[in-house]
Motif scaffolding. Structure first.
Motif, PDB file in Angstrom:
ATOM      1  N   UNK A  36     -32.698  39.227 -27.541  1.00 10.31           N
ATOM      2  CA  UNK A  36     -33.001  38.423 -28.724  1.00 10.31           C
ATOM      3  C   UNK A  36     -34.496  38.350 -29.002  1.00 10.31           C
ATOM      4  N   UNK A  37     -35.303  39.002 -28.169  1.00  8.07           N
ATOM      5  CA  UNK A  37     -36.758  38.967 -28.276  1.00  8.07           C
ATOM      6  C   UNK A  37     -37.305  40.317 -28.722  1.00  8.07           C
ATOM      7  N   UNK A  38     -38.491  40.329 -29.307  1.00 15.51           N
ATOM      8  CA  UNK A  38     -39.166  41.612 -29.558  1.00 15.51           C
ATOM      9  C   UNK A  38     -39.395  42.356 -28.245  1.00 15.51           C
ATOM     10  N   UNK A  39     -39.293  43.653 -28.279  1.00 15.79           N
ATOM     11  CA  UNK A  39     -39.392  44.451 -27.058  1.00 15.79           C
ATOM     12  C   UNK A  39     -40.761  44.320 -26.377  1.00 15.79           C
ATOM     13  N   UNK A  40     -41.799  44.025 -27.139  1.00 12.24           N
ATOM     14  CA  UNK A  40     -43.115  43.908 -26.506  1.00 12.24           C
ATOM     15  C   UNK A  40     -43.237  42.639 -25.660  1.00 12.24           C
ATOM     16  N   UNK A  41     -42.217  41.777 -25.690  1.00 14.96           N
ATOM     17  CA  UNK A  41     -42.219  40.581 -24.841  1.00 14.96           C
ATOM     18  C   UNK A  41     -41.420  40.767 -23.553  1.00 14.96           C
ATOM     19  N   UNK A  42     -40.803  41.938 -23.384  1.00 13.17           N
ATOM     20  CA  UNK A  42     -39.956  42.139 -22.216  1.00 13.17           C
ATOM     21  C   UNK A  42     -40.744  42.271 -20.917  1.00 13.17           C
ATOM     22  N   UNK A  43     -41.845  42.998 -20.935  1.00  7.04           N
ATOM     23  CA  UNK A  43     -42.622  43.195 -19.712  1.00  7.04           C
ATOM     24  C   UNK A  43     -43.219  41.875 -19.218  1.00  7.04           C
ATOM     25  N   UNK A  44     -43.905  41.099 -20.066  1.00  8.24           N
ATOM     26  CA  UNK A  44     -44.379  39.803 -19.573  1.00  8.24           C
ATOM     27  C   UNK A  44     -43.255  38.868 -19.133  1.00  8.24           C
ATOM     28  N   UNK A  45     -42.089  39.034 -19.724  1.00  7.60           N
ATOM     29  CA  UNK A  45     -40.944  38.220 -19.300  1.00  7.60           C
ATOM     30  C   UNK A  45     -40.527  38.571 -17.880  1.00  7.60           C
ATOM     31  N   UNK A  46     -40.535  39.860 -17.550  1.00 10.72           N
ATOM     32  CA  UNK A  46     -40.233  40.287 -16.186  1.00 10.72           C
ATOM     33  C   UNK A  46     -41.218  39.674 -15.197  1.00 10.72           C
ATOM     34  N   UNK A  47     -42.482  39.731 -15.524  1.00 11.91           N
ATOM     35  CA  UNK A  47     -43.498  39.225 -14.599  1.00 11.91           C
ATOM     36  C   UNK A  47     -43.369  37.723 -14.369  1.00 11.91           C
ATOM     37  N   UNK A  48     -43.120  36.980 -15.443  1.00 17.37           N
ATOM     38  CA  UNK A  48     -42.939  35.539 -15.295  1.00 17.37           C
ATOM     39  C   UNK A  48     -41.678  35.219 -14.500  1.00 17.37           C
ATOM     40  N   UNK A  49     -40.608  35.972 -14.740  1.00 18.06           N
ATOM     41  CA  UNK A  49     -39.362  35.738 -14.016  1.00 18.06           C
ATOM     42  C   UNK A  49     -39.522  36.017 -12.531  1.00 18.06           C
ATOM     43  N   UNK A  50     -40.253  37.088 -12.195  1.00 14.52           N
ATOM     44  CA  UNK A  50     -40.497  37.370 -10.790  1.00 14.52           C
ATOM     45  C   UNK A  50     -41.278  36.230 -10.132  1.00 14.52           C
ATOM     46  N   UNK A  51     -42.320  35.760 -10.783  1.00  9.38           N
ATOM     47  CA  UNK A  51     -43.120  34.683 -10.212  1.00  9.38           C
ATOM     48  C   UNK A  51     -42.271  33.439  -9.996  1.00  9.38           C
ATOM     49  N   UNK A  52     -41.397  33.131 -10.950  1.00  9.50           N
ATOM     50  CA  UNK A  52     -40.540  31.959 -10.806  1.00  9.50           C
ATOM     51  C   UNK A  52     -39.571  32.116  -9.641  1.00  9.50           C
ATOM     52  N   UNK A  53     -38.905  33.251  -9.558  1.00  7.42           N
ATOM     53  CA  UNK A  53     -37.943  33.476  -8.481  1.00  7.42           C
ATOM     54  C   UNK A  53     -38.636  33.472  -7.120  1.00  7.42           C
ATOM     55  N   UNK A  54     -39.778  34.119  -7.048  1.00  6.85           N
ATOM     56  CA  UNK A  54     -40.519  34.181  -5.792  1.00  6.85           C
ATOM     57  C   UNK A  54     -41.050  32.803  -5.406  1.00  6.85           C
ATOM     58  N   UNK A  55     -41.513  32.031  -6.385  1.00 12.49           N
ATOM     59  CA  UNK A  55     -42.036  30.698  -6.082  1.00 12.49           C
ATOM     60  C   UNK A  55     -40.935  29.797  -5.538  1.00 12.49           C
ATOM     61  N   UNK A  56     -39.765  29.813  -6.154  1.00 13.69           N
ATOM     62  CA  UNK A  56     -38.649  29.008  -5.650  1.00 13.69           C
ATOM     63  C   UNK A  56     -38.276  29.455  -4.240  1.00 13.69           C
ATOM     64  N   UNK A  57     -38.302  30.752  -4.005  1.00 18.53           N
ATOM     65  CA  UNK A  57     -38.029  31.269  -2.670  1.00 18.53           C
ATOM     66  C   UNK A  57     -39.050  30.747  -1.665  1.00 18.53           C
ATOM     67  N   UNK A  58     -40.314  30.775  -2.028  1.00 17.90           N
ATOM     68  CA  UNK A  58     -41.370  30.273  -1.138  1.00 17.90           C
ATOM     69  C   UNK A  58     -41.192  28.796  -0.840  1.00 17.90           C
TER      70      UNK A  58
END
Length: 341
Positions: free
Chosen positions: A256-278
């Motif tokens: 539902x987002x413009x494709x140019x927002x997909x890469x930053x979305x991946x990076x933010x999602x990784x940080x969130x998942x990793x932070x919760x894991x930590x």
């Protein structure tokens, strides 16, 4: 196997959302209201006729919608960002925007503004948006648009960035990268205190520049985090659910987002998942062999009978993945979590 059946959902989700929108997005000053996420999950997986019964069990956890303070405008929005006292003001702002423009245009404008602060509300902010987007992709109507306004308003009011993280060596796969996440020092209590103690995270998928590759990696992350719950969920059965459900909310929003927002979305999602894991990972994993190999439909029925909101949300993500390890993670969450009643 796809458990989604929209044939019986007409009206039930809308009625449930109307009930939910009389309540605020939090209770007791911090705990998130999971009702909008759960009722959307049930409707999406063919259990719309159960939404009112579940809401009746959950209603004691709902509090009245907060009071308004002052309007959020195009000129003052930045000063209101991250102010939880402005939940109602932010919801009004998005309600006006969604009445004037297509919802995908509003989402595309605000997603990059909100993405750095997806850690507020213990990641429930982005998770709620992900559910609202899925509902709108299925059918656009007034209650579902109102839900997106509430979800975005909650995210804006609880916007909380994470900055100053030192980068550690990463790994090739998402599973190995999650294994490489260092846990925080013991003694921290509460999500905000624990989040403030996260200072180092391994890099993963940091070299991705292509939107399609970003989507593939995000899919990999959701699968790895869900599988990992079966062996690591005992560290904190409730909070570790979000290591999977937060990135999955991002994943289901990508189209539902413009494709140019997909890469930053991946990076933010990784940080969130990793932070919760930590913040919540146990000192060591434990082997887990599920007592049975139920079909996806049976797993969903067990989750609904159990009733816990986090179990149901993890089930939603596991059904998106659909493999045996993901379904085993749901069975593990049922074992570890207190039922709703």
């Amino acid at each position: 196997m796809d458990t989604t059946d929209t044939s019986d959902t007409s009206g039930f989700l809308e009625e449930a959302l109307d009930r939910v929108h009389a309540a605020g997005p939090e209770r007791e000053g911090w705990l998130s209201n999971h009702a909008p996420m759960v009722v959307e999950t049930l409707a999406a997986h063919g259990q719309a006729r159960s939404v009112h019964q579940w809401l009746d069990l959950y209603r004691d956890k709902l509090e009245d919608f907060p009071d308004r303070t002052a309007p959020v405008t195009d000129d003052n929005w930045l000063s209101a960002l991250g102010d939880p006292r402005r939940i109602a003001d932010w919801t009004d702002h998005y309600s006006r925007a969604l009445a004037e423009r297509p919802w995908k245009d509003v989402l595309a404008q605000w997603w990059p503004r909100l993405l750095p602060g997806m850690y507020g509300g213990a990641t429930h902010t982005v998770i709620r948006v992900g559910h609202a987007v899925r509902a709108l992709e299925d059918q656009e109507n007034a209650p579902r648009l109102t839900e997106l306004a509430h979800a975005l308003g909650y995210w804006a009011a609880r916007h909380q960035p994470v900055t100053g993280l030192a980068e550690l060596p990463g790994a090739t796969t998402a599973a190995d990268a999650l294994d490489a996440v260092p846990t925080i020092e013991p003694g921290h209590v509460g999500f905000r205190d624990r989040l403030a103690a996260v200072h180092r995270l391994p890099v993963w998928a940091h070299d991705v520049t292509d939107p399609d590759t970003a989507k593939e990696r995000l899919t990999e992350l959701v699968r790895a985090a869900t599988h990992r719950y079966a062996t690591h969920g005992h560290g904190e059965p409730t909070m570790l659910v979000h290591a999977a459900t937060a990135p999955n909310a991002v994943l289901r929003t990508l189209d539902s987002l413009p494709r140019d927002q997909w890469v930053p979305s991946l990076r933010a999602a990784w940080t969130a998942s990793a932070a919760v894991t930590a913040m919540y990972a146990p000192a060591a994993p434990v082997a887990y062999v599920p007592p049975a190999r139920p079909a996806p439909e049976e797993v969903l029925e067990r989750a609904l009978a159990h009733g816990d909101e986090h179990v149901i949300k993890l089930t939603d993500t596991a059904l998106d993945i659909g493999d045996e390890q993901a379904l085993a993670a749901v069975l593990r969450s049922i074992e570890l979590s207190e039922p709703l009643v």
